[in-house]
Design an enzyme around this catalytic site. Structure first.
Site, PDB file in Angstrom:
ATOM      1  N   ASP A 106      -6.419   7.734  58.636  1.00 49.65           N
ATOM      2  CA  ASP A 106      -5.959   6.493  59.268  1.00 49.65           C
ATOM      3  C   ASP A 106      -7.147   5.887  59.997  1.00 49.65           C
ATOM      4  O   ASP A 106      -7.885   6.595  60.689  1.00 49.65           O
ATOM      5  CB  ASP A 106      -4.823   6.774  60.252  1.00 49.65           C
ATOM      6  CG  ASP A 106      -4.296   5.500  60.893  1.00 49.65           C
ATOM      7  OD1 ASP A 106      -3.794   4.631  60.152  1.00 49.65           O
ATOM      8  OD2 ASP A 106      -4.372   5.369  62.132  1.00 49.65           O
ATOM      9  N   SER A 155       5.575  15.621  59.561  1.00 52.42           N
ATOM     10  CA  SER A 155       6.068  15.675  58.187  1.00 52.42           C
ATOM     11  C   SER A 155       7.363  16.475  58.140  1.00 52.42           C
ATOM     12  O   SER A 155       8.107  16.528  59.117  1.00 52.42           O
ATOM     13  CB  SER A 155       5.011  16.308  57.273  1.00 52.42           C
ATOM     14  OG  SER A 155       4.926  17.705  57.489  1.00 52.42           O
ATOM     15  N   GLY A 189       2.299  23.000  51.869  1.00 51.73           N
ATOM     16  CA  GLY A 189       3.493  23.762  52.203  1.00 51.73           C
ATOM     17  C   GLY A 189       3.418  24.519  53.512  1.00 51.73           C
ATOM     18  O   GLY A 189       4.354  25.244  53.868  1.00 51.73           O
ATOM     19  N   GLU A 233       7.556  11.911  55.829  1.00 54.56           N
ATOM     20  CA  GLU A 233       6.169  12.025  56.280  1.00 54.56           C
ATOM     21  C   GLU A 233       5.517  10.651  56.197  1.00 54.56           C
ATOM     22  O   GLU A 233       6.185   9.642  55.970  1.00 54.56           O
ATOM     23  CB  GLU A 233       5.393  13.035  55.420  1.00 54.56           C
ATOM     24  CG  GLU A 233       5.432  12.771  53.930  1.00 54.56           C
ATOM     25  CD  GLU A 233       4.998  13.972  53.098  1.00 54.56           C
ATOM     26  OE1 GLU A 233       4.820  15.070  53.671  1.00 54.56           O
ATOM     27  OE2 GLU A 233       4.830  13.809  51.880  1.00 54.56           O
ATOM     28  N   ASP A 271       0.399   2.349  54.504  1.00 52.86           N
ATOM     29  CA  ASP A 271      -0.277   1.894  55.708  1.00 52.86           C
ATOM     30  C   ASP A 271       0.148   0.452  55.923  1.00 52.86           C
ATOM     31  O   ASP A 271       0.116  -0.356  54.989  1.00 52.86           O
ATOM     32  CB  ASP A 271      -1.797   1.991  55.521  1.00 52.86           C
ATOM     33  CG  ASP A 271      -2.572   1.559  56.767  1.00 52.86           C
ATOM     34  OD1 ASP A 271      -2.006   1.628  57.869  1.00 52.86           O
ATOM     35  OD2 ASP A 271      -3.745   1.164  56.621  1.00 52.86           O
ATOM     36  N   ASP A 284      -0.880  13.516  58.830  1.00 50.97           N
ATOM     37  CA  ASP A 284      -0.467  12.121  58.656  1.00 50.97           C
ATOM     38  C   ASP A 284      -0.520  11.305  59.943  1.00 50.97           C
ATOM     39  O   ASP A 284       0.481  10.727  60.384  1.00 50.97           O
ATOM     40  CB  ASP A 284       0.942  12.054  58.052  1.00 50.97           C
ATOM     41  CG  ASP A 284       1.003  12.575  56.642  1.00 50.97           C
ATOM     42  OD1 ASP A 284      -0.022  13.052  56.138  1.00 50.97           O
ATOM     43  OD2 ASP A 284       2.091  12.519  56.033  1.00 50.97           O
ATOM     44  N   ALA A 335       0.938  18.986  62.183  1.00 48.16           N
ATOM     45  CA  ALA A 335      -0.105  18.049  62.620  1.00 48.16           C
ATOM     46  C   ALA A 335      -0.834  17.445  61.427  1.00 48.16           C
ATOM     47  O   ALA A 335      -1.998  17.756  61.145  1.00 48.16           O
ATOM     48  CB  ALA A 335      -1.076  18.749  63.554  1.00 48.16           C
ATOM     49  N   ASP A 351      -2.477   8.100  49.669  1.00 52.99           N
ATOM     50  CA  ASP A 351      -2.374   7.906  51.124  1.00 52.99           C
ATOM     51  C   ASP A 351      -3.462   6.966  51.645  1.00 52.99           C
ATOM     52  O   ASP A 351      -4.290   7.352  52.474  1.00 52.99           O
ATOM     53  CB  ASP A 351      -2.459   9.249  51.864  1.00 52.99           C
ATOM     54  CG  ASP A 351      -1.544  10.311  51.310  1.00 52.99           C
ATOM     55  OD1 ASP A 351      -0.368   9.994  51.083  1.00 52.99           O
ATOM     56  OD2 ASP A 351      -2.004  11.446  51.107  1.00 52.99           O
TER      57      ASP A 351
END
Length: 318
Positions: free
Chosen positions: A101, A174, A119, A206, A280, A157, A155, A41
């Site tokens: 991010d 997601s 999960g 996601e 990204d 990503d 809440a 990520d």
């Protein structure tokens, strides 16, 4: 005086041309990376000529490069776990931080990140800021948005982006009810007003990343669909939809709304790089992502590619 035949001169020129082509390959759209490129990520930004990549991992993992291709692992952002994390995510695993991010605005770098447990949608998106990544003068700005077992959304990503008028928004979410977008207050750099669902998909969605392309007049919602985090058994794919409005509706290339599962796959991986995702899109000409390396036992690695646009205004890369 040394005499050279035309044949020898031709061979010398040909050799020089081949060396030049090797150094600057024609139509090379994916960078040849070296050094430490282990990421999951990735979030990409350049500060004063230094490329920085933040990623999922202990305390938020950091890579940096002076030339954009050879990377070194830096010091993780968090050395210790902020006490307030456990208030929002009691089952959080120590310094395990997801999907950061990075966004530069008004003289500061804003680093958003997620804490959660696998999960579960008991999660929180949080924010720290600094005036210089190289200096590392990070300041904790607390929680941005949170969710729990009674929430429809998850809440995690976060991705902050600007619309065509410079207003700020954040995409997040997601599997739990899909992807949402909310407006961001420029003073607090946190959400203001309602969050609107813009995409769902059975089987997983996601990792939203949104960008506006002024040449086409569309907003593009890039997502990861399928399953991550299983090495070479991962089924992640990079997909996209587009809209003329920040809040949608976003449509796949076949006209299916992303609210109804639509998503145009632009990268499903290959034999060497499996399960690409966690993308990204920092600009209209660049896409950064991870994929699981078949040559390295399925470990996730950094991939950076030029992003192109076809005559119909759809993105692609090689």
């Amino acid at each position: 005086m040394i005499k050279r035949s035309k044949k020898n001169v031709t061979l010398v020129l040909l050799s020089a041309l081949l060396l030049l082509m090797a150094a600057f390959p024609v139509n090379a759209s994916t960078r040849a990376l070296s050094g430490d490129i282990g990421v999951h990520d990735p979030a990409y930004i350049v500060e004063n000529g230094t490329t920085w990549v933040f990623s999922t991992g202990q305390g938020i993992q950091v890579l940096y490069s002076s030339n954009g291709t050879s990377f070194t692992r830096g010091i993780q952002v968090f050395a210790t776990e902020p006490a307030w994390w456990s208030q929002y995510v009691p089952n959080h695993t120590k310094l395990d931080v997801w999907a950061p991010d990075i966004y530069y605005y008004n003289g500061k770098y804003h680093l958003y990140y997620s804490i959660s447990s696998f999960g579960s949608n008991t999660s929180a998106i949080s924010l720290i800021t600094c005036t210089s990544i190289a200096k590392g003068d990070w300041v904790d700005q607390g929680v941005v948005v949170s969710s729990n077992s009674s929430s429809t959304y998850n809440a995690i990503d976060p991705n902050v982006f600007a619309d065509k008028n410079g207003n700020l928004f954040m995409a997040f979410g997601s599997w739990f009810a899909g992807i949402y977008i909310t407006a961001i207050d420029k003073n607090t750099m946190k959400p203001t007003g309602n969050s609107y669902r813009v995409a769902t998909k059975s089987g997983g969605i996601e990792g939203a990343s949104v960008i506006y392309n002024g040449s086409t007049g569309y907003y593009y919602l890039f997502v990861s669909i399928g399953n991550c985090c299983q090495g070479t058994n991962s089924t992640y794919k990079v997909a996209v939809g587009r809209s003329t409005s920040v809040f949608g509706p976003y449509y796949a290339k076949d006209g299916t709304s992303m609210l109804n599962g639509g998503a145009t796959v632009i990268d499903s991986g290959n034999a060497a790089w499996i399960g690409p995702g966690g993308q990204d899109v920092p600009s209209t000409n660049l896409i950064v992502r991870h994929a699981y390396s078949a040559a390295d036992n399925g470990n996730p690695k950094l991939l950076i590619s030029d992003l192109y646009w076809d005559s119909s205004g759809w993105p692609y890369y090689n």
